[in-house]
Design a protein around this motif. Structure first.
Motif, PDB file in Angstrom:
ATOM      1  N   ILE A 191     -45.476  21.950  19.833  1.00  0.00           N
ATOM      2  CA  ILE A 191     -46.467  21.908  19.861  1.00  0.00           C
ATOM      3  C   ILE A 191     -47.245  20.415  19.938  1.00  0.00           C
ATOM      4  O   ILE A 191     -47.820  20.072  20.754  1.00  0.00           O
ATOM      5  CB  ILE A 191     -47.204  21.630  18.127  1.00  0.00           C
ATOM      6  CG1 ILE A 191     -47.763  23.298  18.278  1.00  0.00           C
ATOM      7  CG2 ILE A 191     -48.440  20.901  17.823  1.00  0.00           C
ATOM      8  CD1 ILE A 191     -47.945  24.324  17.001  1.00  0.00           C
ATOM      9  N   ARG A 192     -46.682  19.790  19.400  1.00  0.00           N
ATOM     10  CA  ARG A 192     -46.972  17.786  20.161  1.00  0.00           C
ATOM     11  C   ARG A 192     -46.171  17.771  21.288  1.00  0.00           C
ATOM     12  O   ARG A 192     -46.800  16.572  21.526  1.00  0.00           O
ATOM     13  CB  ARG A 192     -45.606  17.000  18.393  1.00  0.00           C
ATOM     14  CG  ARG A 192     -45.193  15.708  18.921  1.00  0.00           C
ATOM     15  CD  ARG A 192     -44.588  14.317  17.479  1.00  0.00           C
ATOM     16  NE  ARG A 192     -45.171  15.159  16.317  1.00  0.00           N
ATOM     17  CZ  ARG A 192     -46.256  14.418  15.926  1.00  0.00           C
ATOM     18  NH1 ARG A 192     -47.215  13.612  17.077  1.00  0.00           N
ATOM     19  NH2 ARG A 192     -47.049  14.457  15.342  1.00  0.00           N
ATOM     20  N   CYS A 200     -49.724  18.680  23.033  1.00  0.00           N
ATOM     21  CA  CYS A 200     -50.504  18.365  22.547  1.00  0.00           C
ATOM     22  C   CYS A 200     -50.346  16.959  22.860  1.00  0.00           C
ATOM     23  O   CYS A 200     -51.452  15.427  23.942  1.00  0.00           O
ATOM     24  CB  CYS A 200     -50.691  17.817  20.672  1.00  0.00           C
ATOM     25  SG  CYS A 200     -51.269  19.186  20.115  1.00  0.00           S
ATOM     26  N   SER A 201     -48.748  15.750  22.878  1.00  0.00           N
ATOM     27  CA  SER A 201     -49.047  14.610  23.824  1.00  0.00           C
ATOM     28  C   SER A 201     -49.021  14.544  24.962  1.00  0.00           C
ATOM     29  O   SER A 201     -49.518  13.525  25.989  1.00  0.00           O
ATOM     30  CB  SER A 201     -47.584  13.916  23.370  1.00  0.00           C
ATOM     31  OG  SER A 201     -47.328  13.922  22.272  1.00  0.00           O
ATOM     32  N   LEU A 241     -53.136  14.135  22.774  1.00  0.00           N
ATOM     33  CA  LEU A 241     -54.742  13.938  21.653  1.00  0.00           C
ATOM     34  C   LEU A 241     -53.999  13.509  21.064  1.00  0.00           C
ATOM     35  O   LEU A 241     -52.055  12.464  20.517  1.00  0.00           O
ATOM     36  CB  LEU A 241     -54.009  15.623  20.991  1.00  0.00           C
ATOM     37  CG  LEU A 241     -55.082  16.616  21.248  1.00  0.00           C
ATOM     38  CD1 LEU A 241     -55.292  16.778  23.233  1.00  0.00           C
ATOM     39  CD2 LEU A 241     -55.068  17.616  21.162  1.00  0.00           C
ATOM     40  N   ILE A 258     -53.443  16.282  16.753  1.00  0.00           N
ATOM     41  CA  ILE A 258     -52.044  17.149  16.960  1.00  0.00           C
ATOM     42  C   ILE A 258     -51.527  18.224  14.782  1.00  0.00           C
ATOM     43  O   ILE A 258     -51.474  18.554  14.923  1.00  0.00           O
ATOM     44  CB  ILE A 258     -51.278  16.096  17.281  1.00  0.00           C
ATOM     45  CG1 ILE A 258     -51.494  15.747  18.301  1.00  0.00           C
ATOM     46  CG2 ILE A 258     -48.981  16.906  16.640  1.00  0.00           C
ATOM     47  CD1 ILE A 258     -49.958  14.597  19.220  1.00  0.00           C
ATOM     48  N   VAL A 267     -53.273  20.657  15.164  1.00  0.00           N
ATOM     49  CA  VAL A 267     -52.924  21.839  15.654  1.00  0.00           C
ATOM     50  C   VAL A 267     -52.344  22.825  14.862  1.00  0.00           C
ATOM     51  O   VAL A 267     -51.479  23.779  14.221  1.00  0.00           O
ATOM     52  CB  VAL A 267     -52.989  21.347  17.235  1.00  0.00           C
ATOM     53  CG1 VAL A 267     -52.292  22.315  18.035  1.00  0.00           C
ATOM     54  CG2 VAL A 267     -54.555  21.457  18.117  1.00  0.00           C
ATOM     55  N   ILE A 301     -55.608  25.023  20.522  1.00  0.00           N
ATOM     56  CA  ILE A 301     -55.309  23.454  21.101  1.00  0.00           C
ATOM     57  C   ILE A 301     -56.941  23.256  21.522  1.00  0.00           C
ATOM     58  O   ILE A 301     -57.714  21.872  21.519  1.00  0.00           O
ATOM     59  CB  ILE A 301     -54.464  23.313  21.947  1.00  0.00           C
ATOM     60  CG1 ILE A 301     -53.232  23.236  21.215  1.00  0.00           C
ATOM     61  CG2 ILE A 301     -54.818  22.200  23.211  1.00  0.00           C
ATOM     62  CD1 ILE A 301     -52.098  22.920  22.251  1.00  0.00           C
ATOM     63  N   ILE A 325     -59.666  20.235  20.691  1.00  0.00           N
ATOM     64  CA  ILE A 325     -59.740  19.513  22.183  1.00  0.00           C
ATOM     65  C   ILE A 325     -61.287  19.390  21.447  1.00  0.00           C
ATOM     66  O   ILE A 325     -62.277  18.792  21.966  1.00  0.00           O
ATOM     67  CB  ILE A 325     -59.424  19.976  22.998  1.00  0.00           C
ATOM     68  CG1 ILE A 325     -58.375  19.947  23.140  1.00  0.00           C
ATOM     69  CG2 ILE A 325     -60.183  19.219  23.863  1.00  0.00           C
ATOM     70  CD1 ILE A 325     -57.413  19.886  24.107  1.00  0.00           C
TER      71      ILE A 325
END
Length: 282
Positions: free
Chosen positions: A182-183, A186-187, A191, A196, A199, A223, A227
């Motif tokens: 995830i991180r 998202c990065s 985001l 994050i 999510v 995600i 967003i």
């Protein structure tokens, strides 16, 4: 010939030493029992030899895949060394731990001795072994990342080879846990930490709902929803699909399945039910 207790066979079994790599192998199943034996090998026993054929084309391939003939040791030694070297190169390029690389070498040794992947190149087998090891130990490396360092081996080839290895050697299968990725995903999409965190929490909540989609597909839809709720310009669906390595159609189908549960999945502290229900179809 020396013997040791093999943790895989659960019995006292004869061992074979791979002099070039410095590994001691179980003669029954090919498991690496001990690594880095080079200091214990008498001088003159570690000459390299030369075998150019891929690991899956070693001689005596018509013999039973469950047995190992010590006379084949030289062939196995050379092909194993090439595979181990390739795993090391790829693992270093990805910044993987020694634990993951060692596990990949163990799997490769079994494949090499038991001739599990006839007709496949050393690079594809090494990449597949590394992919399996990453999933077993919990490293969040994708097929795209491994393919990028596998010297031209495609994602499709790596995936097919890993499935063949899993089937024949009965290594543990896995489920991709979205939180691992995830991180990083998202990065890449820009985001911020608050989004994050939303999510991550939404992905955990979604596990308690019967959504019959793959974890990555569900994560892509989550995600997308988060967003849409951000106070910023929305990220195009095609960008989300590219980062998560899914198709835009997959995101649309997953959103359709999860949208009915959106107010239960999206954290209340991030967005109210009214805003959640207004999320547009991708």
């Amino acid at each position: 010939m020396p013997t040791k207790i093999c943790s895989s066979c659960q019995t006292d079994t004869e061992t074979v030493v791979d002099h070039k790599a410095g590994h001691e192998l179980c003669s029954r199943c090919g498991l690496v029992l001990e690594i880095n034996l080079l200091d214990e090998i008498p001088e003159g026993q570690n000459s390299p030899g030369s075998v150019e054929n891929p690991v899956c084309e070693t001689e005596n391939s018509s013999k039973s895949s469950s047995s190992f003939n010590p006379s084949d040791q030289k062939t196995v030694k050379n092909s194993s060394k090439k595979g181990f070297d390739q795993i090391t190169v790829m693992g270093d390029a990805l910044g993987l731990t020694a634990e993951i690389k060692d596990r990949a070498c163990e799997i490769y040794s079994q494949v090499d001795i038991m001739k599990t992947c006839r007709g496949r190149s050393i690079n594809s087998i090494a990449a597949a072994c590394l992919f399996i090891a990453c999933k077993e130990i919990g490293s969040s490396r994708t097929l795209n990342e491994i393919s990028a360092v596998a010297d031209g081996v495609s994602k499709k080839n790596i995936n097919r080879t890993s499935e063949a290895i899993k089937k024949q050697l009965e290594v543990e299968s896995w489920v991709l846990h979205p939180r691992e990725l995830i991180r990083r995903f998202c990065s890449k999409l820009g985001l911020e930490n608050r989004a994050i965190k939303a999510v991550q929490e939404a992905a955990e909540r979604a596990q308690n709902i019967d959504i019959r989609r793959s974890p990555k597909s569900v994560l892509a839809a989550i995600i997308y929803m988060v967003i849409q709720l951000c106070q910023r310009d929305p990220v195009p669906v095609r960008d989300i699909a590219m980062v998560l390595e899914v198709t835009e159609v997959t995101i649309k189908k997953s959103f359709k399945d999860i949208s009915a549960y959106a107010s239960r999945v999206i954290p209340e502290w991030y967005a109210g039910e009214e805003d959640v229900n207004k999320i547009p179809y991708p």
